[in-house]
Design an enzyme around this catalytic site. Structure first.
Site, PDB file in Angstrom:
ATOM      1  N   LYS A  32     -97.223  39.588  23.889  1.00 11.46           N
ATOM      2  CA  LYS A  32     -97.266  40.329  25.144  1.00 11.46           C
ATOM      3  C   LYS A  32     -98.549  40.086  25.942  1.00 11.46           C
ATOM      4  CE  LYS A  32     -93.321  42.428  24.895  1.00 11.46           C
ATOM      5  NZ  LYS A  32     -92.446  42.746  26.003  1.00 11.46           N
TER       6      LYS A  32
HETATM    7  N1  PMP Z   1     -90.767  42.348  19.524  1.00  8.89           N
HETATM    8  C1  PMP Z   1     -91.757  43.221  19.777  1.00  8.89           C
HETATM    9  C2  PMP Z   1     -92.581  43.663  18.619  1.00  8.89           C
HETATM   10  C3  PMP Z   1     -91.971  43.703  21.065  1.00  8.89           C
HETATM   11  O1  PMP Z   1     -92.970  44.570  21.297  1.00  8.89           O
HETATM   12  C4  PMP Z   1     -91.121  43.267  22.104  1.00  8.89           C
HETATM   13  C5  PMP Z   1     -91.300  43.838  23.483  1.00  8.89           C
HETATM   14  N2  PMP Z   1     -90.725  45.083  23.658  1.00  8.89           N
HETATM   15  C6  PMP Z   1     -90.090  42.374  21.796  1.00  8.89           C
HETATM   16  C7  PMP Z   1     -89.956  41.926  20.498  1.00  8.89           C
HETATM   17  C8  PMP Z   1     -89.100  41.890  22.834  1.00  8.89           C
HETATM   18  O2  PMP Z   1     -89.675  41.034  23.769  1.00  8.89           O
HETATM   19  P1  PMP Z   1     -89.190  41.076  25.266  1.00  8.89           P
HETATM   20  O3  PMP Z   1     -89.624  42.425  25.821  1.00  8.89           O
HETATM   21  O4  PMP Z   1     -89.917  39.965  25.943  1.00  8.89           O
HETATM   22  O5  PMP Z   1     -87.730  40.950  25.314  1.00  8.89           O
END
Ligand code: PMP
Length: 445
Positions: free
Chosen positions: A37
């Site tokens: 992120k």
């Molecule tokens: N895995 C984790 C640990 C996350 O924090 C997130 C984000 N919410 C995701 C997967 C999914 O990624 P995205 O939001 O880019 O779909």
């Protein structure tokens, strides 16, 4: 900021046994905030600055499961902004503590309310953004800079690291930024590449993708963190996603632990979910396939949850030990059962105990078990009366040992062994007998 990205691609071995494809994990824990992120958090801040949405000294507000908050917090420190993170109460305590550690204000909201409910974390973040002067609401769900960060960074990195050999991208989907941005870039390089989204039970994505129906019956609270939604974020570009696979909370949690223990890669819950999902559909893949799986975040964020045995046990996620009598006798099955007839002398039994280094002997009469002797009690009796050495065993023996079958569960055997009963006899399918002693039990436990 320059340490964000260029994360390693690591070949998995143990947890993907049985899948013919080469499986490579894009391990995002080496980013400065320990998650993927950081990429989109920094991009969202910088794009907002360029668009004039953030003024000096601004307060940035976001509803976040923790990782985006961490990325934003690092960006805010470097750029001199304040940060308020709004989290739902199912997020791990570690994530909240970490956000506070890097200077964010943390607001916690209930998980089990509708998104439109004024208490939901979507509503609270929006309200705080309206009420706080000089603030900017990030909205990672609909903010196009989220997917764009992955289109510009994650996609090209994977393409060049695999030298264009990637055939499948497999990603846990939350806001959708990762799969949509990365997946779009990869399909532009090679339209044959398939993008597979991992969803949770309790989330709307899979059904919506397959039927176009937003089914509220699909929504219920679940434990898996970071993926699945009860809304359709604009960042989920369903047109670049070929297929969704759903994974249970238990399978995700168990696999998260296996990745740490079997691969030596300490990553979070969505990595477990992704690999569990991959193994559910493993038969689709061939030796020629190269699958890249995103490992979004670090295991340290889950030490009080998936990596905690009590937490796992309380939810029924740790498999009960189904060991049976068979397992307990396996390492001495070939030795057979040492026994004495009831008319044999005590001295014979003691000689046998010495010869075989054993502490107890079952006693037989007319082909049946009628008693046992054990070294502690025998020792006491002989101290009191040494002449017992030359008397038949039936004069000193204790009651017969309990008998179990080969498939009796260890849990049922545990209760049978105590002060009076040092061992349990096992009736084998071939008509012979064997024995489970205290030592066998201790070894098994
Ligand atoms: N895995 C984790 C640990 C996350 O924090 C997130 C984000 N919410 C995701 C997967 C999914 O990624 P995205 O939001 O880019 O779909």
């Amino acid at each position: 900021m320059e340490t964000i990205g260029n994360t390693p691609l690591v070949k998995l071995n143990s947890v993907v046994k049985g899948c013919k494809a080469t499986v490579l994990a894009k391990v995002e824990t080496v980013n400065p905030g320990n998650s993927i992120k950081d990429r989109m958090a920094m991009k969202m801040i910088e794009d907002a600055e360029t668009q004039g949405l953030i003024k000096p000294g601004a307060t940035i507000i976001e509803g976040t499961s923790g990782n985006t908050g961490m990325g934003l917090a690092l960006g805010c420190i470097l750029k001199g902004y304040n940060l308020i993170c709004v989290l739902s109460d199912k997020q791990s305590k570690e994530k909240m503590d970490i956000l506070r550690a890097v200077g964010a204000e943390v607001v916690v909201c209930p998980t089990n309310v509708e998104p439109e409910d004024p208490r939901s974390y979507y509503s609270v973040s929006k309200r705080l953004a309206q009420e706080t002067p000089n603030s900017w609401y990030v909205n990672q769900y609909d903010n196009p800079s989220n997917a764009l960060a992955h289109y510009e960074q994650t996609g090209p990195e994977i393409w060049s690291q695999t030298e264009g050999e990637i055939t499948h991208l497999l990603v846990g989907v939350g806001t959708g930024g990762t799969i949509s941005g990365t997946g779009k870039y990869l399909k532009e390089q090679n339209p044959k590449i398939k993008n597979i989204g991992i969803d949770t039970y309790g989330s709307v994505f899979k059904k919506y993708h397959e039927t176009g129906i937003f089914d509220e019956n699909e929504i219920y609270s679940y434990i898996t963190e970071g993926i699945g939604e009860d809304i359709l974020p604009k960042n989920v570009d369903f047109s670049v996603i070929d297929y969704f696979e759903k994974v249970t909370d238990k399978d995700a949690a168990v696999m998260t632990r296996r990745i740490a223990r079997e691969e030596g890669i300490f990553v979070g819950n969505s990595a477990g979910s992704a690999i569990a999902g991959l193994m559910q559909i493993k038969d689709q893949f061939t030796e020629d396939d190269v699958i890249v799986v995103i490992f979004h975040d670090h295991g340290s964020r889950y030490v009080g949850k998936m990596f905690n045995d009590d937490w796992m046990r309380e939810r029924g996620f740790l498999d009960v030990d189904h060991k049976t009598a068979n397992d307990l006798i396996a390492n001495h099955l070939d030795k057979g059962l040492v026994q004495c007839a009831s008319e044999e002398l005590v001295s014979h039994a003691i000689a046998k105990m010495k010869d075989y280094s054993i502490s107890q002997i079952p006693i037989t009469r007319d082909g049946g078990f009628v008693g046992h002797v054990d070294d502690t009690k025998l020792f006491q009796q002989l101290l009191d009366n040494p002449e017992l050495l030359d008397t038949p065993l039936e004069n000193v023996m204790q009651k017969a040992l309990p008998m179990v079958k080969e498939d009796t569960k260890i849990d049922d055997i545990k209760g049978l062994i105590n002060q009076e009963t040092p061992a349990v006899l096992v009736e084998l399918k071939n008509g012979k007998f064997n024995i489970i002693t205290r030592y066998d039990m201790i070894n098994a436990l």
